[in-house]
Scaffold this active site. Structure first.
Site, short mmCIF file in Angstrom:
data_model
loop_
_atom_site.label_atom_id
_atom_site.label_comp_id
_atom_site.label_asym_id
_atom_site.label_seq_id
_atom_site.Cartn_x
_atom_site.Cartn_y
_atom_site.Cartn_z
CG PHE A 101 -0.26 0.48 2.50
CD1 PHE A 101 -0.15 1.84 2.78
CD2 PHE A 101 0.28 -0.42 3.41
CE1 PHE A 101 0.50 2.29 3.93
CE2 PHE A 101 0.91 0.02 4.55
CZ PHE A 101 1.02 1.38 4.81
CE LYS A 112 -2.78 -8.48 -4.04
NZ LYS A 112 -3.49 -7.30 -3.51
CD GLU A 156 -5.53 -6.02 0.45
OE1 GLU A 156 -4.56 -5.83 -0.31
OE2 GLU A 156 -5.54 -6.89 1.34
CB SER A 165 4.89 -7.18 5.92
OG SER A 165 3.97 -8.18 5.53
CB CYS A 210 10.33 -0.05 2.48
SG CYS A 210 10.88 0.66 0.93
CD GLU A 241 8.45 -2.59 8.23
OE1 GLU A 241 7.79 -3.62 8.05
OE2 GLU A 241 8.98 -1.95 7.31
#
Ligand code: NAD
Length: 499
Positions: free
Chosen positions: A152, A176, A179, A229, A284, A384
């Site tokens: 995301f 993909k 979402e 992740s 990240c 994290e």
């Protein structure tokens, strides 16, 4: 306002079916549900793979480099023309401020520009007379249908790390997106169609674990580029390699900034605030652990705190410095880490819970937070957090700082702040991290290098984009060729030797 339906883009057109399962998409700055996203079933994913495979073999794999290149150039132009619209879609679903959203589109655009050089990048070698009258040459060929599964936090840049390179190399792509914020990816896929990409060569499938699993196990999907992740990256790597696929799975991070006593503390404080709180810490490559080599910690923390007091958190469309977190659940998770840090005995210097936010409605806000005296056994260090929480750890020497960074299970990015060139050079040599900044807090490589971390930050052998990307999306082939003439006859069952 009722939520807008968001659906897949298959074979160049919006999907016309009806979905059994959907998922909400929010505007994180207002807390409002703005979209209802169709989630693909495994069966639909199978149909999309068939569509992509047909488009690949009918219209893409053997299209000339010239024609492929023209489409890439047109896409680059269209993306540049529509960058503000894409940025607005990112802000509306992710929450990051508009400037930052535009920055991510521009960094992604660099990869599209890199991919325009595909005729040069994909060139093979040729050796005339490797043996007498025998020539040897190498080719790089596309894999077929490849899948990209994105997170995301960079809804435009991460898809752009992979899609232009994969297409340029002659593959068909199924992407993909997350979402949580799929619209930027869908908008860019439309630009590819406008640029002349044949229908079905790029498809957007929305979904969750069911769609991902279907991609990971489908025999006609030849490679998977995943970003997300670490637990899911490890799962994706293990599942897809078990079915014989080529996989690069980029995972999570805990990025350290090592500050030596000779650093310029004003420049360092600016960098720590920018890299710690930009995009609400949902990068990240965000700096989440600042390792201060004493005696500078008190002075540096005072400078950081002063700068934090001037930051405005609010709706990303209003010129604020920092936006909300992506979902309510994620905001609660990050707030839970702040509680855990306090309980563990870290000193909470600035508490981002509560405070004034420049927004209407019930957005998912948390202001920048700073901890001092953090130790390596605390969850706020070990895990994290992926939010606007910066942890300061104090060490006595460069060696102690380096050891701490190298003991961390992640190895995505790191930075050293110093005016000592020798120390910086030693650090770049000794640190076990894939991307290193010297007085640069977020060292995301430019498009003609490659992006990737070490250890638990990447599963697989190749990094994203750059020449690694070209290698990932192509297979090497070597041809040994002899055009027969009468002198080549005769029987000899021995192993061929060069002559
Ligand atoms: P995530 O792992 O939750 O999701 C990533 C993708 O995996 C999404 O498309 C999601 O739909 C899918 N997914 C989620 N759960 C799944 C499951 N159980 N099985 C199969 N697929 C699943 O990550 P996120 O929250 O979207 O993104 C943030 C994470 O991504 C952070 O950990 C961040 O560090 C990491 N990240 C890493 C890099 C990098 O380059 N190393 C870059 C960006 C983000």
């Amino acid at each position: 306002m009722s939520p807008t339906r968001i659906t897949h883009l298959i074979g160049g057109a919006p999907w016309e079916g009806t979905s059994d399962r959907t998922s909400p998409v929010y505007n994180p700055a207002t807390g409002e549900q703005t979209g209802e996203l169709d989630l693909a079933s495994a069966q639909l994913v199978g149909e999309v793979v068939t569509t992509a495979h047909r488009a690949w073999s009918d219209s893409w794999r053997d299209l000339s480099l010239t024609k492929r290149g023209q489409i890439l150039f047109r896409f680059r132009e269209l993306l540049n023309q529509h960058k503000e619209e894409i940025a607005a879609l990112i802000t509306a679903e992710h929450g990051k401020v508009l400037d930052d959203a535009l920055g991510e589109v521009m960094r992604g655009l660099e990869v599209a520009e890199f991919a325009c050089g595909i005729p040069q990048l994909i060139k093979g070698g040729f050796s005339e007379n490797a043996s007498t009258h025998v020539d040897v040459y190498s080719l790089r060929q596309p894999l077929g249908v490849v899948a990209v599964i994105s997170p995301f936090n960079f809804p435009a840049m991460v898809p752009l790390w992979f899609v232009p390179v994969a297409l340029a190399c002659g593959n068909a792509v199924i992407i993909k997106p997350s979402e949580k914020d799929p619209s930027a990816t869908i908008a860019m896929a439309r630009l590819w169609t406008e640029a002349g990409l044949p229908d079905g060569v790029l498809n957007v499938v929305n979904g969750d674990k069911e769609a991902v699993d279907a991609l990971l196990t489908h025999p006609d999907v030849k490679a998977v580029s995943f970003v997300g992740s670490t637990p899911i990256a490890r799962y994706v790597y293990e599942t897809a390699t078990a079915t014989g696929k080529r996989v690069q799975a980029l995972g999570g991070a805990k990025n350290h900034m090592l500050v030596l006593p000779d650093a310029d503390l004003d420049v360092t404080a600016d960098a720590a605030v920018n890299a710690g709180f930009g995009s609400a810490g949902e990068r990240c490559m965000a700096i989440s652990a600042l390792v201060a080599v004493e005696p500078i910690a008190d002075e540096l923390i005072a400078k950081i705190t002063d700068r934090m007091g001037k930051l405005r958190t609010g709706d990303g469309t209003r010129g604020c410095d920092m936006g909300p977190l992506v979902t309510k659940a994620h905001r609660e998770k990050v707030a839970g880490y702040i509680e855990a840090g306090e309980r563990a005995g870290a000193k909470l210097v600035v508490d981002g819970r509560g405070g004034d936010f420049d927004a209407d409605g019930e957005g998912f806000f948390l202001a920048p937070t700073l901890f001092d005296n953090v130790t390596t056994d605390m969850s706020i260090y070990q895990e994290e957090i992926f939010g606007p929480v910066l942890a300061v750890l104090r060490v006595k020497s460069y060696e102690e700082g380096l050891e701490l960074i190298n003991a961390n299970p992640y190895g995505n990015g790191t930075a050293i702040f110093t005016n000592d060139g020798g120390a910086a050079r030693r650090f770049q040599n000794e640190v076990e991290v894939g991307m290193v900044g010297v007085n640069v807090p977020i060292p995301v490589p430019v498009a003609y290098y490659s992006f990737g971390g070490w250890k638990n930050s990447l599963f697989g052998d190749t990094h994203a984009y750059g020449t690694d990307g070209v290698h990932f999306f192509t297979r090497g082939k070597v041809v040994t060729s002899r055009w027969l003439d009468p002198s080549h006859g005769g029987i000899n069952l021995g192993f061929p030797q060069n002559a």
